[in-house]
Design a protein around this motif. Structure first.
Motif, PDB file in Angstrom:
ATOM      1  N   PRO A 126       0.829  -1.210   0.000  1.00 49.69           N
ATOM      2  CA  PRO A 126       0.000   0.000   0.000  1.00 49.69           C
ATOM      3  C   PRO A 126       0.862   1.258   0.000  1.00 49.69           C
ATOM      4  N   LEU A 127       0.308   2.325  -0.546  1.00 44.47           N
ATOM      5  CA  LEU A 127       0.945   3.638  -0.467  1.00 44.47           C
ATOM      6  C   LEU A 127       0.656   4.191   0.924  1.00 44.47           C
ATOM      7  N   ILE A 128       1.677   4.365   1.734  1.00 41.86           N
ATOM      8  CA  ILE A 128       1.499   4.767   3.128  1.00 41.86           C
ATOM      9  C   ILE A 128       1.959   6.209   3.286  1.00 41.86           C
ATOM     10  N   GLN A 156       8.326   4.490   1.082  1.00 34.27           N
ATOM     11  CA  GLN A 156       8.624   3.595  -0.026  1.00 34.27           C
ATOM     12  C   GLN A 156       8.640   2.148   0.461  1.00 34.27           C
ATOM     13  N   HIS A 157       7.977   1.266  -0.283  1.00 34.70           N
ATOM     14  CA  HIS A 157       7.933  -0.126   0.169  1.00 34.70           C
ATOM     15  C   HIS A 157       9.302  -0.783   0.096  1.00 34.70           C
ATOM     16  N   LYS A 159      11.088  -2.928   2.952  1.00 31.18           N
ATOM     17  CA  LYS A 159      11.644  -4.259   2.703  1.00 31.18           C
ATOM     18  C   LYS A 159      13.098  -4.335   3.133  1.00 31.18           C
ATOM     19  N   SER A 160      13.852  -3.292   2.828  1.00 29.17           N
ATOM     20  CA  SER A 160      15.274  -3.316   3.161  1.00 29.17           C
ATOM     21  C   SER A 160      15.494  -3.312   4.665  1.00 29.17           C
ATOM     22  N   ALA A 161      14.518  -2.753   5.393  1.00 25.34           N
ATOM     23  CA  ALA A 161      14.634  -2.739   6.852  1.00 25.34           C
ATOM     24  C   ALA A 161      14.334  -4.099   7.457  1.00 25.34           C
ATOM     25  N   LEU A 175       8.155  -4.800  13.743  1.00 24.09           N
ATOM     26  CA  LEU A 175       9.082  -3.914  13.050  1.00 24.09           C
ATOM     27  C   LEU A 175       8.362  -3.029  12.046  1.00 24.09           C
ATOM     28  N   VAL A 176       7.441  -3.599  11.289  1.00 23.60           N
ATOM     29  CA  VAL A 176       6.676  -2.813  10.314  1.00 23.60           C
ATOM     30  C   VAL A 176       5.926  -1.692  11.027  1.00 23.60           C
TER      31      VAL A 176
END
Length: 307
Positions: A184-186, A225-226, A230-232, A284-285
């Protein structure tokens, strides 16, 4: 027929909110970064099932819907350009009339204490999978800031204009984001002044009446940015986290892990098939989103202090 009633309800609420913001009731209404929301709502990828999430601090009972009085009038008639929001059952769904009104106003009835695996959260995920817009107050309750003691001759200044430390966001935020089929665009949001518009602690009947002459601000940040999220989500970071400490059955957590694996986070180097791993990812998210909202709040505070 129900769709027409809902459109009429949302439009009436939107116009009433716009009137409150536009007809001199408030001293000023400042909007920053509105183009981020407009861009998100008009993206073509929404037609392919990529939803929009706005995430905001929550400082009064009027935050929603009054904040959406800033939308162009034509937005109110279209469910694609109006939000769905989670609302507490014990506060606004208190009788049949209110329940009907708020359901037609695109509010998803949420039961406090029933955790993140409840129908309102399921429906929020379903809305995102259709490309709809879902608005979330991550703290799950009104967190009205205290006031700083004023210096002699100065007005009382809300702490919210200086500090942006929020209550821990509810883990349902993470679940909603993770189980969406597409990222989703957050958009982070930050509002100020609404705690002065509808302050807590006033006696009846004034506690139901907005104050006149307040200064409001509404700020939208750039989308998270997704790829950034993801990188986190590296195994090294997740392994350091404690799980949610939620008390759900293995079957429920397994179903969540399956949906996560099938969603936009599936296929990463993170093992989303393990229920314990899913709990850690969810933590985490949620924390990533909260940090972005708080960072926006600090930007707003710094800008306010320089004025």
């Amino acid at each position: 027929m129900s769709g027409l009633v809902s459109s009429l309800t949302v439009t009436a609420i939107g116009l009433a909110s716009k009137a409150l913001l536009s007809l001199g009731y408030c001293r000023s209404v400042t909007v920053n970064g509105f183009h981020h929301l407009v861009d998100a709502l008009h993206r073509e990828e929404r037609n392919n099932g990529r939803g929009v999430i706005t995430m905001c601090n929550h400082i009064s009972t009027l935050d929603d819907p009054v904040v959406w009085g800033i939308l162009p009038t034509q937005y109110y008639w279209n469910t694609r350009t109006t939000r769905w929001v989670l609302g507490a059952s014990d506060i606004i769904f208190t009788n049949p009339v209110f329940s009907t009104f708020f359901r037609n106003g695109q509010v998803l009835e949420t039961f406090r204490g029933k955790g993140i695996f409840q129908p309102a959260v399921d429906r929020a995920i379903e809305k995102l999978d259709k490309g709809d817009w879902v608005h979330l107050f991550g703290e799950g309750k009104v967190n009205q800031p205290a006031k700083l003691a004023p210096r002699e001759g100065e007005q009382v200044i809300p702490v919210s204009q200086h500090h942006a430390n929020l209550l821990r966001f509810k883990w349902g935020v993470g679940r909603i984001i993770m189980e969406a089929k597409k990222p989703p665009l957050i958009l982070p949001m930050w509002i100020t002044g609404f705690d002065e518009l509808m302050p807590e602690g006033r006696k009846f009947p004034f506690k139901f009446l907005p104050r006149r002459g307040v200064d409001l601000s509404i700020t939208f940040g750039a989308p998270i940015q997704h790829d950034e999220m993801k990188s986190a989500l590296t195994s090294s970071q997740i392994s350091k986290l404690s799980p949610d400490h939620t008390v759900f059955s293995d079957a429920v957590e397994h179903e969540s892990s399956v949906k996560t694996e099938q969603g936009w986070l599936g296929g990463t180097h993170v093992d989303a098939r393990s229920p314990l791993e899913v709990e850690r990812i969810r933590s985490l998210v949620t924390a990533i989103v909260q940090r972005r909202v708080e960072a926006l709040g600090k930007e707003v505070a710094e800008r306010t202090l320089k004025m």
